[in-house]
Structures are given as structure tokens and as C-alpha cells.
Motif scaffolding. Structure first.
Motif, short mmCIF file in Angstrom:
data_model
loop_
_atom_site.label_atom_id
_atom_site.label_comp_id
_atom_site.label_asym_id
_atom_site.label_seq_id
_atom_site.Cartn_x
_atom_site.Cartn_y
_atom_site.Cartn_z
N TYR A 34 17.70 -58.82 30.26
CA TYR A 34 16.78 -59.82 29.29
C TYR A 34 15.99 -59.04 28.42
CZ TYR A 34 18.58 -63.45 32.36
OH TYR A 34 19.61 -63.94 33.29
N VAL A 35 16.24 -58.99 27.37
CA VAL A 35 15.20 -57.93 26.57
C VAL A 35 14.64 -58.81 25.44
CG1 VAL A 35 15.45 -55.97 24.65
CG2 VAL A 35 17.07 -56.15 26.41
N VAL A 36 13.16 -58.66 25.30
CA VAL A 36 12.51 -59.19 24.46
C VAL A 36 12.07 -58.14 23.19
CG1 VAL A 36 10.28 -60.39 24.00
CG2 VAL A 36 11.73 -60.94 25.76
N ALA A 37 12.25 -58.60 22.22
CA ALA A 37 11.86 -57.63 21.06
C ALA A 37 10.67 -57.93 20.16
CB ALA A 37 13.28 -57.23 20.15
N SER A 38 9.87 -56.81 19.54
CA SER A 38 9.01 -57.02 18.51
C SER A 38 9.61 -56.74 17.14
CB SER A 38 7.90 -55.96 18.77
OG SER A 38 6.76 -56.36 19.67
N ALA A 39 8.67 -56.78 16.03
CA ALA A 39 9.42 -56.63 14.76
C ALA A 39 9.02 -55.13 15.15
CB ALA A 39 8.25 -57.21 13.88
N PRO A 40 9.74 -54.37 13.74
CA PRO A 40 9.45 -52.96 13.54
C PRO A 40 7.94 -52.61 13.51
CG PRO A 40 11.25 -53.72 12.29
CD PRO A 40 10.67 -54.86 12.91
N GLY A 41 7.34 -51.68 14.07
CA GLY A 41 6.26 -51.25 14.04
C GLY A 41 5.95 -49.98 12.98
N LYS A 42 4.71 -49.17 13.50
CA LYS A 42 4.46 -48.10 12.57
C LYS A 42 5.46 -46.88 12.88
CE LYS A 42 -0.13 -48.96 11.43
NZ LYS A 42 -1.48 -48.56 11.30
N ARG A 43 5.86 -46.16 11.93
CA ARG A 43 6.76 -44.95 12.35
C ARG A 43 6.02 -43.80 12.23
NH1 ARG A 43 10.49 -46.44 7.23
NH2 ARG A 43 8.47 -47.04 6.79
N PHE A 44 4.98 -43.71 11.62
CA PHE A 44 4.01 -42.71 11.47
C PHE A 44 2.63 -43.43 11.19
CE2 PHE A 44 6.65 -43.45 7.57
CZ PHE A 44 5.72 -43.82 6.86
N PRO A 45 1.49 -42.65 11.48
CA PRO A 45 0.08 -43.49 11.34
C PRO A 45 -0.16 -44.16 10.30
CG PRO A 45 0.01 -41.28 12.20
CD PRO A 45 1.43 -41.33 11.92
N GLU A 46 0.20 -43.77 8.83
CA GLU A 46 -0.23 -44.49 7.68
C GLU A 46 0.98 -45.53 7.30
OE1 GLU A 46 1.11 -41.01 7.01
OE2 GLU A 46 -0.65 -40.63 8.27
N ASP A 47 1.95 -45.53 8.27
CA ASP A 47 3.15 -46.65 7.83
C ASP A 47 2.43 -48.06 8.09
OD1 ASP A 47 5.40 -47.42 7.04
OD2 ASP A 47 6.50 -47.31 9.18
N ILE A 48 3.01 -48.96 7.49
CA ILE A 48 2.70 -50.43 7.59
C ILE A 48 3.59 -51.11 8.52
CG2 ILE A 48 2.13 -52.57 6.29
CD1 ILE A 48 1.69 -50.79 3.74
N LYS A 49 3.24 -51.96 9.55
CA LYS A 49 4.11 -52.77 10.53
C LYS A 49 4.68 -53.86 9.57
CE LYS A 49 1.23 -52.75 14.42
NZ LYS A 49 0.79 -53.82 15.46
N VAL A 50 6.03 -54.07 10.00
CA VAL A 50 6.77 -55.09 9.29
C VAL A 50 6.08 -56.50 9.27
CG1 VAL A 50 9.02 -56.52 9.27
CG2 VAL A 50 9.23 -53.95 9.40
N THR A 51 5.51 -56.92 10.35
CA THR A 51 4.46 -58.03 10.21
C THR A 51 3.53 -58.04 9.53
OG1 THR A 51 5.01 -58.25 12.63
CG2 THR A 51 3.41 -59.67 11.90
N ASP A 52 2.88 -56.96 9.16
CA ASP A 52 1.84 -57.09 8.17
C ASP A 52 2.42 -57.05 6.70
OD1 ASP A 52 -0.40 -56.83 9.83
OD2 ASP A 52 0.12 -54.70 10.19
N LEU A 53 3.57 -56.28 6.46
CA LEU A 53 4.24 -56.49 5.35
C LEU A 53 4.55 -58.10 4.94
CD1 LEU A 53 6.91 -53.52 5.35
CD2 LEU A 53 4.90 -53.78 3.99
N LEU A 54 5.19 -58.67 5.91
CA LEU A 54 5.43 -59.90 5.86
C LEU A 54 4.12 -60.94 5.33
CD1 LEU A 54 7.82 -60.22 8.73
CD2 LEU A 54 8.38 -61.02 6.32
N TYR A 55 3.01 -60.72 6.10
CA TYR A 55 1.71 -61.33 5.66
C TYR A 55 1.10 -61.15 4.21
CZ TYR A 55 1.43 -62.92 10.67
OH TYR A 55 1.55 -63.50 11.60
N LYS A 56 1.57 -59.69 3.92
CA LYS A 56 1.00 -59.13 2.65
C LYS A 56 2.04 -60.05 1.54
CE LYS A 56 -0.57 -54.55 3.89
NZ LYS A 56 -1.79 -54.48 3.26
N SER A 57 3.17 -60.04 1.86
CA SER A 57 4.17 -60.62 0.75
C SER A 57 3.88 -62.22 0.68
CB SER A 57 5.81 -60.41 1.16
OG SER A 57 5.95 -61.49 2.44
N MET A 58 3.48 -62.81 1.70
CA MET A 58 2.91 -64.26 1.71
C MET A 58 1.77 -64.34 0.86
SD MET A 58 2.07 -66.91 4.67
CE MET A 58 0.90 -68.20 4.53
N LYS A 59 0.79 -63.34 1.02
CA LYS A 59 -0.47 -63.42 0.36
C LYS A 59 -0.30 -63.26 -1.15
CE LYS A 59 -4.93 -61.47 0.80
NZ LYS A 59 -5.62 -59.98 1.07
#
Ligand code: ASP
Length: 443
Positions: A34-59
Motif C-alpha cells: 500500500y503506497v500513499v503519494a503526495s503531489a510533486p514537490g520541489k526539485r530544487f530550492p527555488e522550485d514551486i510545489k505543484v500544490t502551490d501552483l494549483l493554489y496560485k492558478s486558483m487565485k
């Protein structure tokens, strides 16, 4: 066979390279079902998490702006993973649904959940596991409160005949069908719920650090890792600011007595931290697990002659805070004195004046004074058999460093020492206390 639930955080699933590491970890043991997965996070320090991109698009959408470029960014993140992994999957219909949703009245939970939804679908495809949408088996009431019992029943039934599954983390659905997310970092909670539902032997929480550290690495260079810690200690350290796991992730597994193992996807051979209900016997009895703390504390000290002879003095003071909905951190009572510590954010400006006025009015104290810019530091080690000795060692280390202690709190239970010092001495206090802990670990 040891049945495990493995939860992978955003940094463990940030790109195809990380997906490959995850696959290798999962296929190492047959009980990794049983595997539980998160959304893609940061690949490098200045990157943006996909969850944050989703919230930004909503804004953007809510403010009537053009959200398309944000949505393209989100799509590209997933598309890149799919291409690099070489799997055949069309996410266009799902992206179209998000676009349509954004054109209507966008909902925060719906948007927040889409990162986990898509990433888990991709991971399931890559592993050849079944994809489970928690919208059908993680339940919230219509006010958004998580419903533990109902979820456990539904989830265990849903997973009963499933050989291997990827369950999307972070969300479920309300009774009325609307999606509902946990608070940020909530995939940790989903992992814990799944572990409880399937009666797992262990809940492995895979992240980008090799477990909990005995102190904040921003203050201590290369602090030692914690091998074993109890649920209660972890709760105390997380309350004080140590962050490795969502605070609410402890309850479901703690209740079921399932240990949590924090592991590092990038260093899979490290043992990480094991969080257990009781320390194994062979763990040293003088262990202190860690030190943590935070700044931004205000102390209010009240004195009144002969008040100790009266009943209820402290209760009246605490009621003043309660009536204003202000939680307090500590309350020390002495002979004719009471000291209350609160987070400064709750007693800014007029509110503090109000509190002092109410205390004056109700109790007519002889003296009352306030100290702001304080910090609270906690040392926990409930396995410590000689907490009296440990406390004196810790306090004497602070004293030798010329740090003034304003309050001390050490209950009758196991070692859980709390001190208030000035904010200016916060880092220094953590350092001297960590030195005591590190010396114990070395011995
Ligand atoms: N993706 C969500 C967040 O960034 C939940 C999680 O990762 O646990 O908070």
C-alpha cells in the motif's frame, strides 16, 4: 510477511528520477503493498510545489486573471514525469476538468487535491498497482471534520481484496460529495489512516531527511539523528516546532500501536527514526530525545499577598485568557504568585491591555508585570530513568552559559523540561542543551 504502508512525500515524487528511486524501494519487499503519494514537490530550492501552483492558478482565476500559464506549468510538470518514465498515459482530460473547474467557482479543496490525484494515478500506472481515489473512502462531515470511524470501515473494506494499491494522499470527500483536504502536509495523515485501516505492521514515511534530528539544523551544525522516539515525545517536539511529520499523523497509528519509520528516499539504506509507543528495552535509560523551541512568547506575572490561602485564584486568571479565546502555553504557580506564558501573537496591542485590565479588576493584585520577546525551549526524554539528574544537568548547563532562566516547568511525569529565556538567548540555549544531549548519545 511484513505488511507495510509506504507514504512518499512531495520531494520523493518531484520528478522521474525520484519516481525510479521510489519504485526500487517498493519492489524490494513483497509486503510493500500500500503506497500513499503526495503531489510533486520541489526539485530544487527555488522550485514551486505543484500544490502551490494549483493554489496560485486558483487565485488568478478568482481575481479574474489569466490562469492558463499556471495551468500549463502544472500540466508540464506531470507531462515531463510521464515522458521521462516512458509510460503511456493521457492526462489531457484531467487537465481539461481542472480548467473547466477554474472557469466556474473554484474550490480550494478541489484544487489542492488535484496534485495528489494526478501524481498517484501516474505512480499507480508506473508500478502496475491499482489507483484508489480517496474521494470514495476518506470521509469528512459537511463542516470539514475528518470522520475516523467511518473512514476506517470504508477504507479497510475497499482495500480488502486489493493486492497492491496507490492511494492519493491529502484529501477525501465530505458527506455531500464535495472534496475536502487535510491541512498542508496532510498526506502524512492519509498514510497513517491507511496503515490503521489495513492493520499494517509498519508505516514507513519516506521523505528527504534520514529521520528526526535531536535539534534544529538551522541552529546546530549537523545534529545527531534520533533512532527511537515515542509517539508522545514526538508530539511534544512537534508542538515545539520540530517538523518531520504532520502533527495529526500520529493519532491513527498510535491508537493501533503501529510504529512509524521516517525514511530518506535519497538514502534508502539509512535506518531513519522509529516512532513507537514504548521504547525498546535496550534503548539507553538515560536517553534524552531532543530539544526544540520557539520565539515569540509573552510572560505575564501576577503577585498578591496571601492569595495562596484562597481557592481559585489561578482559575480566575486563566478564565480571563479563556474568555478571550487565548490558549496559554504554561502556567506556574508559586506562593502568592502566578506566571502565565502565551504566544505573543495572541496578546498584541489592545488585547494585552484588555487582559491586564480584567486581571486588575477581578483580583486587585499587588503587582503585575509583563515580559515580551521571550522564547520557550523544551527538552524531552520520557525514557529517562533519572529525570531529576538530567534536569539538574540541563539547568546547570544553561546557568554555566550565563543565560537567565525566567520560568522552569518540569511536571511529575517523565522528563519534559520547559524553560523560558529571553529571545536573544534562544539559539544559545538550544546549543548548550544540545551539547548535553549529544554527550549522552556519545556515551
Ligand atoms: N501536497 C500537499 C502539500 O503540499 C500535501 C502533502 O504533501 O502532504 O501540503
Amino acid at each position: 510477511m511484513t505488511i507495510k504502508v509506504l507514504k512518499f512525500g512531495g520531494s520523493s515524487l518531484a520528478d522521474a528520477e525520484q519516481f525510479r528511486k521510489v519504485r526500487e524501494i517498493i519492489f524490494k519487499e513483497p509486503g510493500n503493498k500500500y503506497v500513499v503519494a503526495s503531489a510533486p514537490g520541489k526539485r530544487f530550492p527555488e522550485d514551486i510545489k505543484v500544490t502551490d501552483l494549483l493554489y496560485k492558478s486558483m487565485k488568478k482565476a478568482v481575481s479574474g486573471g489569466n490562469f492558463q500559464s499556471r495551468l500549463d506549468e502544472i500540466k508540464d510538470r506531470f507531462q515531463q514525469i510521464i515522458e521521462d518514465l516512458g509510460i503511456a498515459m493521457d492526462i489531457e482530460p484531467d487537465i481539461e476538468l481542472i480548467r473547466e473547474h477554474l472557469l466556474g467557482t473554484p474550490d480550494t479543496s478541489y484544487m489542492g487535491s488535484r496534485g495528489e490525484y494526478l501524481n498517484s494515478k501516474i505512480l499507480a500506472e508506473y508500478l502496475g498497482f491499482e489507483f484508489i481515489d480517496p474521494a470514495k473512502c476518506v470521509v469528512f462531515d459537511n463542516e470539514g471534520n475528518f470522520m475516523a470511524e467511518e473512514t476506517r470501515e470504508l477504507l479497510s473494506k475497499r482495500l480488502e481484496d486489493v493486492d497492491a494499491a496507490v492511494i492519493a494522499g491529502f484529501y477525501g470527500a465530505r458527506k455531500d460529495g464535495r472534496l475536502q483536504t487535510f491541512s498542508r502536509g496532510g498526506s502524512d495523515i492519509t498514510g497513517s489512516i491507511v496503515a490503521e485501516a489495513v492493520g499494517a505492521d509498519i508505516y514507513e514515511n519516506w521523505t528527504d531527511v534520514s529521520g528526526l534530528l535531536a535539534a534544529d539544523p538551522r541552529i546546530i551544525d549537523n545534529p545527531k539523528g534520533v533512532e527511537y522516539i515515542t509517539y508522545r515525545e514526538l508530539r511534544a517536539l512537534s508542538y515545539m516546532g520540530a517538523s518531520v511529520l504532520h502533527r495529526d499523523a500520529v493519532y491513527p497509528v498510535a491508537k493501533a500501536g503501529i510504529p512509524i519509520n521516517i525514511r530518506n528516499t535519497n538514502r534508502p539504506n539509512d535506518k531513519g527514526t522509529m516512532i513507537v509507543s514504548d521504547m525498546p528495552e535496550w534503548v539507553m535509560s538515560d536517553q534524552i530525545s531532543g530539544v526544540a523551541g520557539f520565539k515569540g512568547v509573552t510572560i505575564i506575572h501576577i503577585e498578591k499577598m496571601r492569595v495562596s490561602d484562597e481557592a481559585g485564584f489561578t482559575a480566575v486568571i486563566l478564565d480571563v485568557f479563556k474568555d478571550k479565546g487565548i490558549p496559554f502555553e504554561q502556567c506556574q504557580t508559586g506562593i502568592d504568585t502566578v506566571t502565565v506564558s502565551v504566544k505573543s501573537e495572541f496578546v498584541e496591542g489592545a488585547i494585552l491591555k484588555d487582559i491586564l485590565y480584567d486581571i486588575e479588576k477581578k483580583l486587585e493584585p499587588d503587582d503585575i508585570f509583563v515580559r515580551s520577546n521571550m522564547a520557550m525551549v523544551a527538552v524531552v526524554g520520557e525514557n529517562n530513568a533519572d529525570s531529576c539528574n538530567a534536569t539538574s544537568e540541563l539547568l546547570s548547563a544553561i546557568n554555566h552559559a550565563d543565560i537567565e532562566i525566567f520560568t522552569i516547568n518540569q511536571g511529575a511525569g517523565n522528563l519534559n523540561l520547559l524553560v523560558n529565556v529571553s529571545e536573544n538567548d534562544y539559539e544559545k540555549t538550544i546549543k548548550v542543551l544540545y551539547d548535553v544531549i549529544a554527550a549522552q548519545i556519545d556515551n
